[in-house]
Write an enzyme that holds these catalytic residues in place. Structure first.
Site, PDB file in Angstrom:
ATOM      1  N   LYS A 263      35.806  12.096  24.178  1.00 58.96           N
ATOM      2  CA  LYS A 263      35.908  13.302  23.389  1.00 58.96           C
ATOM      3  C   LYS A 263      36.831  13.697  23.860  1.00 58.96           C
ATOM      4  CE  LYS A 263      33.420  17.781  23.942  1.00 58.96           C
ATOM      5  NZ  LYS A 263      32.842  18.676  24.243  1.00 58.96           N
ATOM      6  N   ASP A 268      38.242  25.004  23.910  1.00 57.11           N
ATOM      7  CA  ASP A 268      36.444  24.435  23.191  1.00 57.11           C
ATOM      8  C   ASP A 268      36.152  26.490  23.578  1.00 57.11           C
ATOM      9  OD1 ASP A 268      34.307  24.582  22.043  1.00 57.11           O
ATOM     10  OD2 ASP A 268      33.334  23.343  23.256  1.00 57.11           O
ATOM     11  N   LYS A 275      31.420  31.437  22.715  1.00 57.60           N
ATOM     12  CA  LYS A 275      30.651  30.609  23.877  1.00 57.60           C
ATOM     13  C   LYS A 275      31.256  32.755  25.203  1.00 57.60           C
ATOM     14  CE  LYS A 275      32.246  26.694  24.938  1.00 57.60           C
ATOM     15  NZ  LYS A 275      31.189  25.908  25.175  1.00 57.60           N
ATOM     16  N   ASP A 286      37.613  20.235  28.557  1.00 56.50           N
ATOM     17  CA  ASP A 286      36.494  19.955  27.140  1.00 56.50           C
ATOM     18  C   ASP A 286      37.487  18.904  26.823  1.00 56.50           C
ATOM     19  OD1 ASP A 286      34.118  20.089  26.461  1.00 56.50           O
ATOM     20  OD2 ASP A 286      34.513  20.895  24.667  1.00 56.50           O
ATOM     21  N   ASP A 345      29.424  25.295  18.286  1.00 51.30           N
ATOM     22  CA  ASP A 345      29.855  25.022  19.959  1.00 51.30           C
ATOM     23  C   ASP A 345      28.992  23.568  20.359  1.00 51.30           C
ATOM     24  OD1 ASP A 345      30.776  25.287  22.185  1.00 51.30           O
ATOM     25  OD2 ASP A 345      29.372  26.238  23.299  1.00 51.30           O
ATOM     26  N   GLU A 347      30.187  20.697  18.811  1.00 47.85           N
ATOM     27  CA  GLU A 347      31.382  20.155  18.214  1.00 47.85           C
ATOM     28  C   GLU A 347      31.593  18.736  18.652  1.00 47.85           C
ATOM     29  OE1 GLU A 347      33.406  20.755  21.848  1.00 47.85           O
ATOM     30  OE2 GLU A 347      32.038  21.652  20.608  1.00 47.85           O
ATOM     31  N   ARG A 349      29.726  16.178  19.595  1.00 48.01           N
ATOM     32  CA  ARG A 349      28.891  14.805  18.597  1.00 48.01           C
ATOM     33  C   ARG A 349      29.775  15.344  17.361  1.00 48.01           C
ATOM     34  NH1 ARG A 349      23.646  18.306  20.113  1.00 48.01           N
ATOM     35  NH2 ARG A 349      24.994  18.713  21.523  1.00 48.01           N
TER      36      ARG A 349
END
EC number: 3.4.11.1
Length: 497
Positions: A263, A268, A275, A286, A345, A347, A349
């Site tokens: 990933k 993010d 967030k 991230d 959020d 995201e 996956r």
């Protein structure tokens, strides 16, 4: 400035000044190299006064006694040496480096009574020193208020051991591992304004110098492939996404590849489901999974691993502008499965789902392992001491757990099951991208499982271990490089021909 070391290995060496590091096992009466560094046998008295017993990672730092060719001596305890493993030698090297920040010249004596030193042990000690000394200071222009930044010469380190030939050979491999770990750390530590998807892809492209084949898929190419899940995450950013495919062909042509998927959300914000401001700066990390995969591919190529390996990283930025995807949107993944976006959020996956499907569909590997800073829920469950392991294959899971024990990049196996699968069913699409608060790391893994078919697969949730972990003898950095050594050990122990 970070300390840089220049290592050499020798069967015998008489220091000409500098620091002498002498290893000593618990309960031993004499340290390594005492006959050279302490010809008048003063250290035993100093150890008694300082209550130094040789306990693992303990140190005693003294001005060199009269007659010593060194200027300073550091006694380093290694505990009950008979039980020392690879990780213990790494930590011993790290503990030594922590005491030698200002040293200009170092001699390390390894061969002490009661200590069995192999070539790999000597190489691991050196790697441990390097891992401890790593720091990310690219953007610091001054050391302190009145001291300008200067270029530092490498510190010469002579490691004295009888296993010189084996140590030199093992150190070549150890250096490859260190380079991969440091590459991963560098990538995680970089600020997001410098390292966007395009810039990250360019860094991965540099692996071609080592013989890695690198392809970079653009937004247009991903759209043709139907990667609606990944592209949905990227659509809120002005910075275009990339999918990077890295191939190392070190095995036999007929051998199936092992595949690693990372990933790579370079920053993010959470998107529309934004967030909280506090701590959001950490979301530059991230992309820790993508960093680990890139670092691993560097290691495999640099040490000429006898394996066919694929590394795939999905690189996006999750931003909340006027074109960002919304909660309630439905996207179609490359697999054809539709996904209702409940929370923008969740995201990572979405990025991984398309990357996993692409990998399986194109390469048909013998196994797939993905790494992702995927959920805060895994930190609630495991803190930052273990990464979560989810797998559809017991054999692969056991191999990963064993590799984690060797490297001490530890994993804890978590469940998968039909009960959790139901939690991500959607009223409007084939699935939704979050199953709610309960079991958050499990439902995230269950989501990914829908994109792997029957291929042996493991998901490593490294949200608690890739960044901000407690510092120790091997890592003083915010970005840890977690996963590089773990997966290299997995390949080395199970998949090289």
């Amino acid at each position: 400035m970070p300390t840089k070391f220049e290592f050499s290995f020798s069967k015998s060496h008489r220091p000409a000044g500098g620091v002498a590091v002498l290893l000593q096992a618990a309960g031993a009466k004499e340290a390594a190299g005492a006959a050279v560094a302490d010809p008048e046998s003063v250290l035993a008295k100093a150890a008694k006064i300082g209550k130094f017993t040789g306990k693992a990672l303990s140190t005693l730092d003294v001005i060199a006694p009269h007659g010593s060719p060194a200027d300073r001596i550091v006694l380093l305890g290694v505990g009950h040496a008979a039980g020392m493993g690879d990780h213990d030698w790494l930590k011993a090297g790290g503990a030594a480096a922590a005491k030698l920040r200002s040293a200009e010249k170092i001699t390390v004596f390894l061969d002490a009574p009661g200590i069995e030193v192999t070539g790999k042990a000597a190489a691991d000690f050196a790697l441990g020193m390097e891992m401890n000394a790593y720091s990310f200071e690219s953007y610091k222009t001054r050391k302190s208020d009145d001291e300008p930044k200067t270029t530092q010469k490498p510190v010469k380190v002579t490691i004295v051991t009888a296993t010189v030939i084996a140590a030199k050979k093992a150190f070549g491999t150890a250096q490859a591992v260190g380079e991969g770990v440091f590459l991963a750390r560098d990538l995680v530590n970089e600020p997001a304004n410098v390292l966007g998807p395009v810039e990250f892809a360019a860094r991965a492209k540099e692996l071609e110098k080592l013989g890695v084949e690198v392809e970079i898929l653009t937004e247009r190419e991903m759209k043709k492939l139907g990667m609606g899940a990944l592209l949905g995450v990227a659509q809120g950013s002005s910075r275009p996404p990339r999918l990077v495919v890295m191939q190392w062909k070190g095995g036999k042509a007929k051998d199936k590849s092992v595949a690693f998927i990372g990933k790579g959300v370079v920053f993010d914000t959470g998107g529309i489901s934004i967030k909280p401001a506090s701590g959001m700066e950490d979301m530059k990390g991230d992309m820790g999974g993508a960093a680990a995969v890139t670092g691993l591919m560097h290691v495999l190529a640099a040490r000429k691993a006898a394996v066919n390996a694929i590394g795939i990283i999905g690189l996006v930025e999750n931003m909340p502008d006027g074109s960002a995807q919304r909660p309630g949107d439905i996207v179609t993944s490359m697999s054809g499965q539709t996904i209702e976006v409940i929370n923008t959020d969740a995201e990572g996956r979405l990025v991984l789902g398309d990357a996993l499907w692409y990998c399986n569909d194109r390469f048909k590997p013998q196994l797939m392992i993905d790494l992702a800073t995927l959920t805060g829920a895994i930190m609630v469950a495991l803190s930052n001491h273990y990464a979560g392991l989810f797998s559809n294959d017991d054999r692969l899971a056991e191999q990963l757990l064993a590799a984690g024990l060797v490297t001490q990049e530890r994993l804890w196996r978590m469940p998968l099951g039909k009960e959790y699968d139901k939690m991500i069913d959607s009223k409007f699409a084939d699935m939704k991208n979050t199953g709610g608060r309960h079991g958050g790391s499990v439902t995230a893994a269950q989501f990914l499982k829908r994109f792997v078919k029957d291929t042996p697969w493991a998901h490593l949730d490294i949200a608690g271990t890739a960044m901000g972990s407690p510092t120790d003898e091997l890592n003083q950095s915010w970005g840890s490089g977690f996963g590089v050594r773990l997966l290299d050990q997995l390949v080395r122990a199970n998949y090289e021909s």
